[in-house]
Design a protein around this motif. Structure first.
Motif, PDB file in Angstrom:
ATOM      1  N   TYR A   1      43.126  26.565  17.888  1.00  0.00           N
ATOM      2  CA  TYR A   1      41.795  27.849  17.493  1.00  0.00           C
ATOM      3  C   TYR A   1      40.842  27.172  15.364  1.00  0.00           C
ATOM      4  CZ  TYR A   1      38.630  32.001  17.987  1.00  0.00           C
ATOM      5  OH  TYR A   1      37.360  32.984  17.684  1.00  0.00           O
ATOM      6  N   ASP A   2      40.489  27.164  15.779  1.00  0.00           N
ATOM      7  CA  ASP A   2      39.401  26.850  14.450  1.00  0.00           C
ATOM      8  C   ASP A   2      39.170  27.865  14.372  1.00  0.00           C
ATOM      9  OD1 ASP A   2      37.575  26.226  12.403  1.00  0.00           O
ATOM     10  OD2 ASP A   2      37.134  24.091  13.795  1.00  0.00           O
TER      11      ASP A   2
ATOM     12  N   TYR B   1      40.168  37.011  13.095  1.00  0.00           N
ATOM     13  CA  TYR B   1      39.057  36.620  14.613  1.00  0.00           C
ATOM     14  C   TYR B   1      39.406  37.544  15.466  1.00  0.00           C
ATOM     15  CZ  TYR B   1      43.802  35.192  17.079  1.00  0.00           C
ATOM     16  OH  TYR B   1      45.136  35.737  16.955  1.00  0.00           O
TER      17      TYR B   1
ATOM     18  N   VAL C   1      39.768  24.733  20.077  1.00  0.00           N
ATOM     19  CA  VAL C   1      39.445  23.410  19.595  1.00  0.00           C
ATOM     20  C   VAL C   1      40.430  22.216  20.961  1.00  0.00           C
ATOM     21  CG1 VAL C   1      38.946  23.217  17.302  1.00  0.00           C
ATOM     22  CG2 VAL C   1      40.938  23.202  17.714  1.00  0.00           C
TER      23      VAL C   1
ATOM     24  N   LYS D   1      36.638  29.017  11.178  1.00  0.00           N
ATOM     25  CA  LYS D   1      36.306  28.131  10.676  1.00  0.00           C
ATOM     26  C   LYS D   1      34.717  28.383  11.489  1.00  0.00           C
ATOM     27  CE  LYS D   1      33.504  25.758   7.253  1.00  0.00           C
ATOM     28  NZ  LYS D   1      33.231  24.103   7.286  1.00  0.00           N
ATOM     29  N   ASN D   2      35.219  28.251  12.355  1.00  0.00           N
ATOM     30  CA  ASN D   2      33.406  27.783  13.831  1.00  0.00           C
ATOM     31  C   ASN D   2      34.268  28.664  15.044  1.00  0.00           C
ATOM     32  OD1 ASN D   2      32.365  25.937  13.169  1.00  0.00           O
ATOM     33  ND2 ASN D   2      34.070  24.408  12.903  1.00  0.00           N
ATOM     34  N   ASN D   3      35.361  29.237  14.694  1.00  0.00           N
ATOM     35  CA  ASN D   3      35.576  30.493  16.033  1.00  0.00           C
ATOM     36  C   ASN D   3      35.463  30.528  17.369  1.00  0.00           C
ATOM     37  OD1 ASN D   3      35.579  32.841  14.052  1.00  0.00           O
ATOM     38  ND2 ASN D   3      33.613  32.493  13.817  1.00  0.00           N
ATOM     39  N   LYS D   4      36.228  29.060  17.482  1.00  0.00           N
ATOM     40  CA  LYS D   4      36.432  28.208  18.970  1.00  0.00           C
ATOM     41  C   LYS D   4      38.035  27.909  18.974  1.00  0.00           C
ATOM     42  CE  LYS D   4      33.863  24.276  17.766  1.00  0.00           C
ATOM     43  NZ  LYS D   4      32.747  23.319  17.903  1.00  0.00           N
TER      44      LYS D   4
ATOM     45  N   GLU E   1      42.824  25.533   8.281  1.00  0.00           N
ATOM     46  CA  GLU E   1      41.960  25.998   8.841  1.00  0.00           C
ATOM     47  C   GLU E   1      41.403  26.109  10.338  1.00  0.00           C
ATOM     48  OE1 GLU E   1      39.329  22.872   8.475  1.00  0.00           O
ATOM     49  OE2 GLU E   1      39.024  22.758   6.196  1.00  0.00           O
ATOM     50  N   GLU E   2      42.301  26.192  10.823  1.00  0.00           N
ATOM     51  CA  GLU E   2      43.369  26.366  11.916  1.00  0.00           C
ATOM     52  C   GLU E   2      44.471  27.203  12.176  1.00  0.00           C
ATOM     53  OE1 GLU E   2      43.503  22.589  14.024  1.00  0.00           O
ATOM     54  OE2 GLU E   2      41.043  22.376  13.859  1.00  0.00           O
TER      55      GLU E   2
END
Length: 375
Positions: free
Chosen positions: A321-322, A284, A329, A324-327, A302-303
């Motif tokens: 931090y997610d 990331y 959470v 898959k969606n790069n954000k 996944e996180e």
């Protein structure tokens, strides 16, 4: 449960946390023999590692705290074996449920927080190099890990000698199996961060280093193989930016590199197949830049739990931090923990040390005090 086959009992017990297992040792002599057996201890640990269960987050401040990784909603203070009034505590490494601790008096101990057993390491002296003259400064750093080849836990102690512009080192390795220190070849490089502890990944300890002589090759990753007790360099991804700084870490047992691009962006890379240069993968990026370092994967993978450093507030926080969606959470607030801390992952385990329980050690100290008063 006597009507169940032994294989079923073994499978059930291997899924339990350490606390009930310690109680179940009192059920019968066969259960005591089973739970204390080396085979079961390894089987239980392997199950925890492969399923990512029985996991705790250890937080180091001036004291030590523990929080259940599945909830991260509260923390309890740990009564560790190196408590000394007026002195802090360092965690030199975490491996298979054992913590390597050191304090300001240079005491070192291996400790299993789950069983509350510990082993204080014998004192080792530094052998000064021949011909050493003049004023010099000495600093020692540690690394801790498991040598699977010899089924042994080892502690590396690296003495760094700073004499003017020159740097020398003396390196010793402690073997839990032999309960002794052994001198190994000196470190062929200078540590980039002189106070950093060794990062354990794939049976080796890692440091960021520079050559002892001037060279274009800087920010190298040095590995000390605990099995053969030899040094080697770890290949890095084809990336170089003179304006970036870097550090090494570990995530999910894999070696990681953290690139700080002049406080503009933070990249985190993971070496998915140890020693294979082509396996480096960017996990990331954080932009705009923030100090956010990986701690551990979530159970589903996944996180990732990140340690966020807030220098302006002189504090830290934890963030999910997610990937898959790069954000980000979710922010994590653990009750009962100071604002500034250092996180460590620790599995609950039954790994023995051959030392005393803390309670027995305290009774021994009380007995010694009573003897002194009688005198």
């Amino acid at each position: 449960m006597s009507s169940f086959p032994d294989e079923v009992i073994l499978e059930i017990l291997s899924r339990l946390p350490v606390k009930p297992l310690l109680r179940f040792r009192c059920v019968s002599k066969p259960w005591l023999a089973l739970i204390d057996s080396p085979e079961f201890i390894k089987f239980h640990l392997k199950h925890s590692l492969t399923t990512n269960t029985n996991l705790s987050l250890i937080l180091r401040s001036s004291k030590l705290y523990s929080s259940d990784f599945d909830s991260l909603d509260g923390a309890i203070e740990l009564d560790h074996p190196l408590k000394t009034p007026g002195y802090g505590i360092d965690i030199c490494g975490s491996c298979n449920g054992l913590l390597c601790l050191s304090n300001s008096e240079d005491d070192v101990a291996l400790w299993n927080p789950s069983t509350r057993k510990f082993k204080k390491l014998p004192v080792t002296t530094m052998d000064f190099p021949d011909g050493l003259q003049g004023l010099f400064y000495c600093k020692s750093v540690y690394g801790f890990g498991y040598d699977e080849t010899s089924d042994d836990y080892k502690v590396l102690k690296l003495f760094q000698l700073f004499v003017g512009d020159d740097t020398n080192s003396v390196v010793k390795v402690y073997s839990l199996k032999n309960d002794s220190w052994n001198k190994v070849p000196d470190c062929p490089y200078n540590l980039y961060y002189p106070c950093s502890f060794g990062t354990l990944a794939s049976g080796a300890l890692h440091w960021l280093v520079n050559p002892k002589v001037k060279s274009d090759r800087t920010n190298l990753i040095l590995a000390f193989d605990l099995a053969v007790e030899e040094y080697r360099l770890v290949p890095q991804p084809d990336f170089y930016d003179k304006n970036s700084s870097m550090d090494v870490g570990v995530l999910g047992g894999c070696l990681t590199i953290l690139y700080n691009h002049n406080r503009h962006r933070l990249d985190v890379w993971v070496m998915k197949e140890y020693g294979v240069k082509e396996s480096w993968t960017k996990l990331y990026s954080v932009q705009p830049f923030e100090y956010m370092f990986p701690v551990a994967y979530s159970k589903c993978g996944e996180e990732v739990l990140l340690e966020k450093v807030m220098l302006e507030k002189n504090s830290k926080m934890l963030v999910w931090y997610d990937l898959k969606n790069n954000k980000r959470v979710k922010n994590v607030k653990i009750q009962g923990v100071p604002d500034w801390f250092e996180p460590f992952i620790c599995w609950e385990s039954l790994v023995p040390l051959g030392g005393n329980r803390e309670g027995n050690a305290k009774k021994q100290q009380v007995g010694e005090k009573k003897k002194r008063k009688k005198r």
